[in-house]
Each structure stands twice: as C-alpha cells, then as structure tokens.
Design a protein around this motif. Structure first.
Motif, mmCIF file in Angstrom:
data_model
loop_
_atom_site.group_PDB
_atom_site.id
_atom_site.type_symbol
_atom_site.label_atom_id
_atom_site.label_comp_id
_atom_site.label_asym_id
_atom_site.label_seq_id
_atom_site.Cartn_x
_atom_site.Cartn_y
_atom_site.Cartn_z
ATOM 1 N N ARG A 15 5.702 -6.135 -2.832
ATOM 2 C CA ARG A 15 5.415 -4.779 -3.349
ATOM 3 C C ARG A 15 5.462 -3.762 -2.207
ATOM 4 O O ARG A 15 5.852 -2.614 -2.394
ATOM 5 N N ALA A 16 5.042 -4.209 -1.038
ATOM 6 C CA ALA A 16 5.098 -3.309 0.131
ATOM 7 C C ALA A 16 6.547 -2.966 0.463
ATOM 8 O O ALA A 16 6.856 -1.814 0.821
ATOM 9 N N MET A 17 7.438 -3.935 0.321
ATOM 10 C CA MET A 17 8.858 -3.665 0.613
ATOM 11 C C MET A 17 9.403 -2.630 -0.370
ATOM 12 O O MET A 17 10.107 -1.692 0.020
ATOM 13 N N ASP A 18 9.070 -2.791 -1.654
ATOM 14 C CA ASP A 18 9.532 -1.824 -2.663
ATOM 15 C C ASP A 18 8.986 -0.425 -2.359
ATOM 16 O O ASP A 18 9.687 0.579 -2.448
ATOM 17 N N LEU A 19 7.694 -0.404 -2.016
ATOM 18 C CA LEU A 19 7.023 0.869 -1.748
ATOM 19 C C LEU A 19 7.663 1.574 -0.548
ATOM 20 O O LEU A 19 7.899 2.791 -0.570
ATOM 21 N N ALA A 20 7.970 0.789 0.475
ATOM 22 C CA ALA A 20 8.588 1.367 1.677
ATOM 23 C C ALA A 20 9.949 1.968 1.324
ATOM 24 O O ALA A 20 10.308 3.053 1.825
#
Ligand code: ATP
Length: 315
Positions: free
Chosen positions: A285-290
C-alpha cells in the motif's frame, strides 16, 4: 582519552569512522504557548525512520574540523562553523578531548534540509558518536546525551532512535516500547520551511484562536504502538505545528488530502514541515501511495521508509 586495551574498535590508518543516523517524524507534537524563557514547552512522541544520513569522520589536522557534504539533499547545507555536525565535533573536543584533536567530517545526506525531519540534529548526533570513536574518548551514553541536549532539542533522540516520548524542549527522553514495523511514505516539498518561522506563525495563530496548544501527549499514540495497531496509530497522529505550517504553505493541505484519499491510514505534517508523512497499511500500500503522491506538482519527491529505526550506529 581511553587507554583501555579491551576497546574493540581500532582504526586503520586514516580510515574514516562511519555512523548512520535516522530521520524522525513526530507521531505527536504537542506544543504549549511560548514561555518566559523564550521556548515553547513540548510533549512529543519521536519515531525514527529508515531514512538516513551518514557521517564519516577521518583524522584531521590538529585543531581543525573540516566538512564536506554530498548526497541527494546536500544543497543548502552550510559547510562552515554553523553546521551542526561541526559544532558537535567542536563541543566534544572542548569538553572531553584536547586542542590537538582534528577531524575531517563528511556528511552523506538523504534527509531533506529544513524538512521537519531533524536532519541537522541527526548529523550532530552522528558526529558526536563518530568523533568520540575516532578520538577514542571516554564518553559514555550519558555524556553524549548531555552534549547532544546542548546542541539542540532533537539531537538526543538522534542518538537513541526507536520511539521515545520527549518532554521539556523535546530533549528529556523516555523510550517507548512498541511492537511491529510501520510503513511510511514521505512526500518532500520543493524547498524547506524555517522552524522559527513556523513557531512564530503558531504564536500568532494562537493569539487569534486559529491554532490549539497543550503539551499533553495523547495516550492513544502509546497505546497504538504497544498494540502494533497501524489503524489506531493513523487516527492518533497529532501535530500542533500543522496549522501554522499549512498557513505558510497552503498547498500542503492538498498533499495531505491526496494521501488520505489514496488510502493512507494517517497523514501528518512532519515536525515543522514541509515534509508530509503518510502511514500505510502495508509495504505494497505504501508503494501505491508513493506513486499517487509522486504525481502531485507540489511534491518534489517521495520516499518510502519504515519505523522505528535504530538511533546513531557505527557501520
Ligand atoms: P529543525 O531540527 O530545526 O526542525 P529541520 O529538521 O526542519 O530543522 P534541518 O535539516 O535540521 O531542518 O535544517 C535546519 C537548518 O539548519 C538548515 O536550513 C541549515 O541552514 C541548518 N543546518 C545546520 N547544520 C545542518 C546539517 N548538518 N544539515 C542540514 N542543515 C543544517
């Protein structure tokens, strides 16, 4: 100087001592009104992140402290005596060393400058540790902590890392136990924000009733950390300096809103800003958010990081 033969570290000739130091985000930054002493009392929860500067210390000419700065965020870093790493080396030599001690310091910077992530303080903490090893000084953790507090309120936390409650000016630390690893996305802004300017705007807004103050750290933050609950932690994030930072840089409100809309569990201005920090449910989810945040015009760059990270460490 130590003549203890049991010391484990023995420097190869001219080999630099290398120390890694973490950036921080404040999970709670609770600020009281300006006191008669000219300082704002704080109650804060520091959280160290896996975004690091590196401090290298090599033997220098007697009495000389020189500095080179490189790395992703090296622009705008002063290389003179005002640099906190230089001040740290000078203070350590004055208090625990001799006038003959010298050091060539090198900073490899990844922590944004004037980004609200205590990069300069981290470098000071790193320089204290690196120079105490290079010069083989008899300094224990308490000695370094006392020097760190003289250099700046965020410097002691750079030494210890992890999670800690900070009181007073932020330098009276109590470690906070926590479970779990938290995934963060950091959105760097174009340019920094001056911490004194943000505190100044905080004072004005407080007078106008447009900001809130108080040094009580919300219990929910420590509870969430103890339970390793990122959902509860996301809801518990607090920062009294967010209102003045947004007042000075209104586009940060859009950055925070975009992160929330993209599924962040919590979104907050880091310290005095302008970096915004977003808590994610997982690494993916952090990758998507970034990716989402990286599309915003007002975002200069994004970085993923985990916390809590260790404090200043020899490499
Ligand atoms: P603060 O700790 O005051 O909240 P910050 O984390 O927002 O600050 P820093 O990167 O520490 O920001 O930089 C604040 C200012 O300190 C910079 O504008 C710079 O002029 C000065 N400075 C001194 N030493 C350093 C250093 N080693 N790295 C970065 N900035 C430094």
């Amino acid at each position: 100087m130590s003549d203890d033969p049991s010391r484990l570290w023995s420097p190869a000739e001219d080999a630099p001592v290398r120390v890694r130091v973490p950036a921080k985000v404040n999970l709670a930054l609770c600020v009281g009104p300006l006191g008669a002493d000219g300082y704002h009392p704080l109650g804060t929860v520091f959280h160290a992140l896996s975004l690091h500067d590196e401090v290298l210390a090599a033997p220098g000419e007697p009495g000389e402290v020189t500095l080179q700065v490189s790395g992703e965020t090296s622009a705008d870093v002063p290389v003179d005596e005002s640099n906190l790493a230089v001040r740290a080396a000078r203070l350590l030599a004055a208090e625990f060393g001799t006038p003959e001690l010298g050091v060539r310091l090198q900073l490899k910077k990844q922590i944004p400058v004037a980004g609200g992530m205590a990069g300069g303080s981290a470098d000071a903490a790193g320089a204290l540790l690196a120079c105490s090893v290079l010069w083989d000084l008899d300094t224990g953790p308490d000695d370094l902590h006392a020097l760190a507090a003289r250099l700046g309120a965020d410097v002691p936390f750079g030494l210890v890392g992890g999670n800690a409650i900070g009181r007073g000016r932020g330098d009276q630390l109590v470690p906070l136990l926590s479970c779990g690893i938290y995934h963060w996305v950091l959105a760097f802004a174009h340019g920094g924000l001056s911490t004194p300017q943000v505190f100044g705007r905080f004072d004005e807004m407080l007078e106008q009733g447009r900001a809130s103050s108080g040094t009580e750290v919300p219990a929910e933050v420590a509870e969430a950390l103890a339970k390793a609950d990122p959902f509860a932690l996301g809801k518990a994030l607090r920062n009294n300096l967010e209102a003045p930072a947004l007042d000075l840089r209104p586009e940060l409100a859009e950055t925070l809103a975009a992160g929330r809309a993209a599924g962040a569990l919590g979104a907050i201005v880091s310290g005095s800003g302008p970096t915004c920090a977003f808590l994610a449910e997982s690494e993916s989810r952090a990758m998507d958010l970034a990716t989402e945040l990286g599309r915003l015009e007002q975002v200069a760059a994004t970085r993923r990081a985990t916390g809590p990270a260790q404090g200043a460490r020899l490499l």
